[in-house]
Design a protein around this motif. Structure first.
Motif, PDB file in Angstrom:
ATOM      1  N   THR A 118       0.637  -2.169  -4.695  1.00  0.00           N
ATOM      2  CA  THR A 118       1.313  -3.465  -4.767  1.00  0.00           C
ATOM      3  C   THR A 118       1.224  -4.277  -3.473  1.00  0.00           C
ATOM      4  N   TRP A 119       0.858  -3.636  -2.367  1.00  0.00           N
ATOM      5  CA  TRP A 119       0.869  -4.327  -1.076  1.00  0.00           C
ATOM      6  C   TRP A 119      -0.347  -5.240  -0.946  1.00  0.00           C
ATOM      7  N   GLU A 120      -0.113  -6.459  -0.481  1.00  0.00           N
ATOM      8  CA  GLU A 120      -1.208  -7.374  -0.133  1.00  0.00           C
ATOM      9  C   GLU A 120      -1.004  -7.801   1.308  1.00  0.00           C
ATOM     10  N   TRP A 121      -2.048  -7.743   2.101  1.00  0.00           N
ATOM     11  CA  TRP A 121      -1.891  -7.952   3.533  1.00  0.00           C
ATOM     12  C   TRP A 121      -2.409  -9.297   3.999  1.00  0.00           C
ATOM     13  N   ASP A 122      -2.096  -9.620   5.265  1.00  0.00           N
ATOM     14  CA  ASP A 122      -2.467 -10.894   5.879  1.00  0.00           C
ATOM     15  C   ASP A 122      -3.886 -10.797   6.430  1.00  0.00           C
ATOM     16  N   MET A 123      -4.847 -10.681   5.530  1.00  0.00           N
ATOM     17  CA  MET A 123      -6.261 -10.541   5.887  1.00  0.00           C
ATOM     18  C   MET A 123      -7.114 -11.283   4.871  1.00  0.00           C
ATOM     19  N   ALA A 124      -8.328 -11.651   5.269  1.00  0.00           N
ATOM     20  CA  ALA A 124      -9.221 -12.372   4.362  1.00  0.00           C
ATOM     21  C   ALA A 124      -9.666 -11.499   3.198  1.00  0.00           C
ATOM     22  N   SER A 125      -9.766 -10.194   3.427  1.00  0.00           N
ATOM     23  CA  SER A 125     -10.246  -9.281   2.390  1.00  0.00           C
ATOM     24  C   SER A 125      -9.113  -8.891   1.447  1.00  0.00           C
ATOM     25  N   PRO A 126      -9.264  -9.094   0.129  1.00  0.00           N
ATOM     26  CA  PRO A 126      -8.235  -8.655  -0.815  1.00  0.00           C
ATOM     27  C   PRO A 126      -8.034  -7.141  -0.741  1.00  0.00           C
ATOM     28  N   SER A 175       7.013  18.433   4.741  1.00  0.00           N
ATOM     29  CA  SER A 175       8.147  18.028   5.583  1.00  0.00           C
ATOM     30  C   SER A 175       8.388  16.516   5.588  1.00  0.00           C
ATOM     31  N   ARG A 176       7.601  15.758   4.804  1.00  0.00           N
ATOM     32  CA  ARG A 176       7.843  14.323   4.725  1.00  0.00           C
ATOM     33  C   ARG A 176       9.233  14.064   4.172  1.00  0.00           C
ATOM     34  N   GLY A 177       9.908  13.042   4.725  1.00  0.00           N
ATOM     35  CA  GLY A 177      11.261  12.810   4.223  1.00  0.00           C
ATOM     36  C   GLY A 177      11.885  11.533   4.736  1.00  0.00           C
ATOM     37  N   ALA A 178      13.203  11.560   4.858  1.00  0.00           N
ATOM     38  CA  ALA A 178      13.976  10.358   5.174  1.00  0.00           C
ATOM     39  C   ALA A 178      13.582   9.746   6.516  1.00  0.00           C
ATOM     40  N   ASP A 179      13.302  10.563   7.512  1.00  0.00           N
ATOM     41  CA  ASP A 179      12.939  10.024   8.828  1.00  0.00           C
ATOM     42  C   ASP A 179      11.641   9.226   8.763  1.00  0.00           C
ATOM     43  N   ASP A 180      10.684   9.714   7.993  1.00  0.00           N
ATOM     44  CA  ASP A 180       9.411   9.005   7.852  1.00  0.00           C
ATOM     45  C   ASP A 180       9.603   7.685   7.114  1.00  0.00           C
ATOM     46  N   ALA A 181      10.399   7.721   6.035  1.00  0.00           N
ATOM     47  CA  ALA A 181      10.665   6.503   5.275  1.00  0.00           C
ATOM     48  C   ALA A 181      11.384   5.475   6.141  1.00  0.00           C
ATOM     49  N   ALA A 182      12.334   5.947   6.941  1.00  0.00           N
ATOM     50  CA  ALA A 182      13.068   5.037   7.828  1.00  0.00           C
ATOM     51  C   ALA A 182      12.133   4.412   8.849  1.00  0.00           C
ATOM     52  N   TYR A 183      11.141   5.176   9.284  1.00  0.00           N
ATOM     53  CA  TYR A 183      10.202   4.665  10.288  1.00  0.00           C
ATOM     54  C   TYR A 183       9.429   3.457   9.756  1.00  0.00           C
ATOM     55  N   ILE A 184       8.806   3.591   8.598  1.00  0.00           N
ATOM     56  CA  ILE A 184       7.974   2.491   8.103  1.00  0.00           C
ATOM     57  C   ILE A 184       8.836   1.281   7.734  1.00  0.00           C
ATOM     58  N   GLN A 213      -0.412   6.121   2.487  1.00  0.00           N
ATOM     59  CA  GLN A 213       0.361   7.021   3.335  1.00  0.00           C
ATOM     60  C   GLN A 213       1.837   7.066   2.971  1.00  0.00           C
ATOM     61  N   TRP A 214       2.305   6.016   2.303  1.00  0.00           N
ATOM     62  CA  TRP A 214       3.735   5.941   1.983  1.00  0.00           C
ATOM     63  C   TRP A 214       3.982   5.930   0.476  1.00  0.00           C
ATOM     64  N   ASP A 215       2.960   6.205  -0.325  1.00  0.00           N
ATOM     65  CA  ASP A 215       3.129   6.203  -1.782  1.00  0.00           C
ATOM     66  C   ASP A 215       4.136   7.247  -2.243  1.00  0.00           C
ATOM     67  N   TRP A 216       4.253   8.350  -1.491  1.00  0.00           N
ATOM     68  CA  TRP A 216       5.177   9.426  -1.864  1.00  0.00           C
ATOM     69  C   TRP A 216       6.631   8.957  -1.911  1.00  0.00           C
ATOM     70  N   MET A 217       6.948   7.805  -1.241  1.00  0.00           N
ATOM     71  CA  MET A 217       8.318   7.287  -1.230  1.00  0.00           C
ATOM     72  C   MET A 217       8.714   6.710  -2.593  1.00  0.00           C
ATOM     73  N   ARG A 218       7.688   6.386  -3.406  1.00  0.00           N
ATOM     74  CA  ARG A 218       7.910   5.775  -4.722  1.00  0.00           C
ATOM     75  C   ARG A 218       8.677   4.454  -4.609  1.00  0.00           C
ATOM     76  N   ASP A 219       8.440   3.732  -3.508  1.00  0.00           N
ATOM     77  CA  ASP A 219       9.040   2.423  -3.305  1.00  0.00           C
ATOM     78  C   ASP A 219       8.014   1.377  -3.734  1.00  0.00           C
ATOM     79  N   PRO A 220       8.278   0.635  -4.817  1.00  0.00           N
ATOM     80  CA  PRO A 220       7.281  -0.318  -5.320  1.00  0.00           C
ATOM     81  C   PRO A 220       6.945  -1.427  -4.338  1.00  0.00           C
ATOM     82  N   LYS A 221       7.804  -1.664  -3.334  1.00  0.00           N
ATOM     83  CA  LYS A 221       7.543  -2.709  -2.349  1.00  0.00           C
ATOM     84  C   LYS A 221       6.676  -2.218  -1.199  1.00  0.00           C
TER      85      LYS A 221
END
Length: 407
Positions: free
Chosen positions: A112-120, A37-46, A99-107
């Motif tokens: 591809t995501w790098e976060w604001d943390m000391a750990s890579p 049931s994953r879909g547009a509403d979930d993508a819009a949320y993140i 959790q959001w890889d299913w969206m196939r959004d490279p951003k």
């Protein structure tokens, strides 16, 4: 023998092998229902959460341009703290879980995501996704359990060094992102011998961490304060406080999810030949939830639904509240404790456990106002008397535990 089986009250003794596998099948069905049931509403949320976080951060940094004015400093620092918590908990942690890889959004993808943390991100994904979520609460294999520096179970041998456990847990909370980076590197193990210290893989990983820390420090303690001009010092202080707040918050949330009294731990041998149903059961009993408002759930990255997260770490975090009642119904049906409480209660419970396990087994429960002097004298003897004295104490405690188990 597992830690659970050593308890006088084994929480899974009433379950048959068939019960455990049926629990697994029912949880698989819940997971599949969400996947389908994953879909547009979930993508819009993140996407909405990312947009809101970036706007809060931008607005807060704009306010900090005037941070020589105390109200502006307070407002900007509070906003920046919220932005950093959102980026770390609901965005970074969950994106890196896939959790959001299913969206196939490279951003918005775990690769591809790098976060604001000391750990890579890549190092964290290995230690957290691959190790912690595989070996949840297995003493000696799960570094998230006590962050690799604390005594987390009664079966771990007590030594006087653990008396300082509450202090270094607090220090770790204040600088949590650096503690995470250190155990992602398995620093204790890799610095132990010359051979490990000179290992090319370790040296490359350490170099990567230092590069990430340098980048974060430059951003927070040089570039952004410099852009504030006359407000350099207040802005620098605001960045430090925001990072401190983020570290204390994330440490507290993770402690609440893994460490309160009543959350189970496991021996290495207990997971040999583990089935899918048994893995699910370990996640169920090795996690705890935090009750609260929708805003609180978002600020915890929905790790307030830690039970559901450990059962389904790759499902979108915004769906955990939806499936929580279904998961709890399974707990209730099979007579299992669904561990949940408010944030203050879970924090207090986790810290109680930190203090309790910093002391010899049974010492805290046996201490009263009346016998406190004798107990302190005994603790001094155990601390200074050497291994022989401590072994005698341990034998006495084990004998008492066996008597309780036999009864």
């Amino acid at each position: 023998m597992t830690v659970l089986q050593k308890k006088a009250d084994n929480p899974v003794a009433h379950l048959s092998a068939e019960d455990i596998e049926e629990i697994g099948r029912r949880l698989d069905a819940i997971r599949q229902e969400v996947v389908d049931s994953r879909g547009a509403d979930d993508a819009a949320y993140i996407r909405r959460v990312i947009d809101v976080q970036r706007k809060i951060e931008l607005a807060s940094r704009a306010v900090l341009l005037l941070s020589t004015f105390p109200p502006a400093w307070v407002l900007g620092t509070a906003g920046l703290s919220v932005a950093k918590i959102l980026e770390n908990m609901e965005i970074g942690h969950n994106i890196l879980h896939g959790q959001w890889d299913w969206m196939r959004d490279p951003k918005i993808h775990s690769t591809t995501w790098e976060w604001d943390m000391a750990s890579p991100a890549e190092q964290w994904k290995h230690s957290h996704n691959e190790l912690h979520h595989t070996y949840t609460n297995v003493v000696g294999k799960d570094n998230d359990l006590g962050y690799g520096i604390m005594r987390v179970d009664e079966d771990q041998k007590w030594i006087p060094l653990y008396l300082a456990q509450p202090l270094w847990n607090f220090v770790n909370a204040c600088f949590f992102e650096y503690g995470i980076a250190a155990y992602d590197l398995e620093l204790g193990k890799n610095l132990a011998t010359k051979e490990r210290r000179s290992d090319p893989a370790f040296k490359a990983a350490a170099k990567q961490v230092l590069k990430k820390i340098r980048k974060q420090a430059t951003k927070d303690y040089l570039v952004h304060p410099a852009l504030s001009g006359p407000s350099f010092v207040p802005t620098l202080a605001a960045n430090f406080v925001a990072n401190l707040v983020r570290n204390l918050w994330s440490h507290s949330v993770i402690m609440c999810g893994h460490f309160p009294e009543g959350v189970e731990t496991y021996e290495k041998t207990s997971i040999e030949g583990e089935t899918r149903g048994e893995w699910y059961l370990r996640q169920m009993l090795g996690s705890a939830n935090i009750s609260g408002s929708k805003a609180m759930h978002v600020m915890t990255g929905n790790l307030s639904h830690q039970v559901e997260h450990h059962l389904f770490p790759d499902l979108p975090s915004n769906r955990y509240a939806e499936i929580a009642p279904k998961v709890k119904a399974i707990f209730d049906e099979y007579g299992l404790r669904y561990h949940t409480a408010s944030l203050p209660k879970q924090v207090a419970s986790a810290w109680h456990k930190v203090f309790r396990l910093s002391l010899p087994n049974g010492w805290m429960s046996a201490t009263t106002a009346k016998n406190a002097p004798q107990q302190v004298a005994q603790l001094y003897k155990l601390t200074t008397g050497g291994p022989k004295v401590r072994r005698a104490y341990d034998r006495k405690q084990r004998a008492q535990a066996e008597q309780a188990l036999a009864a």
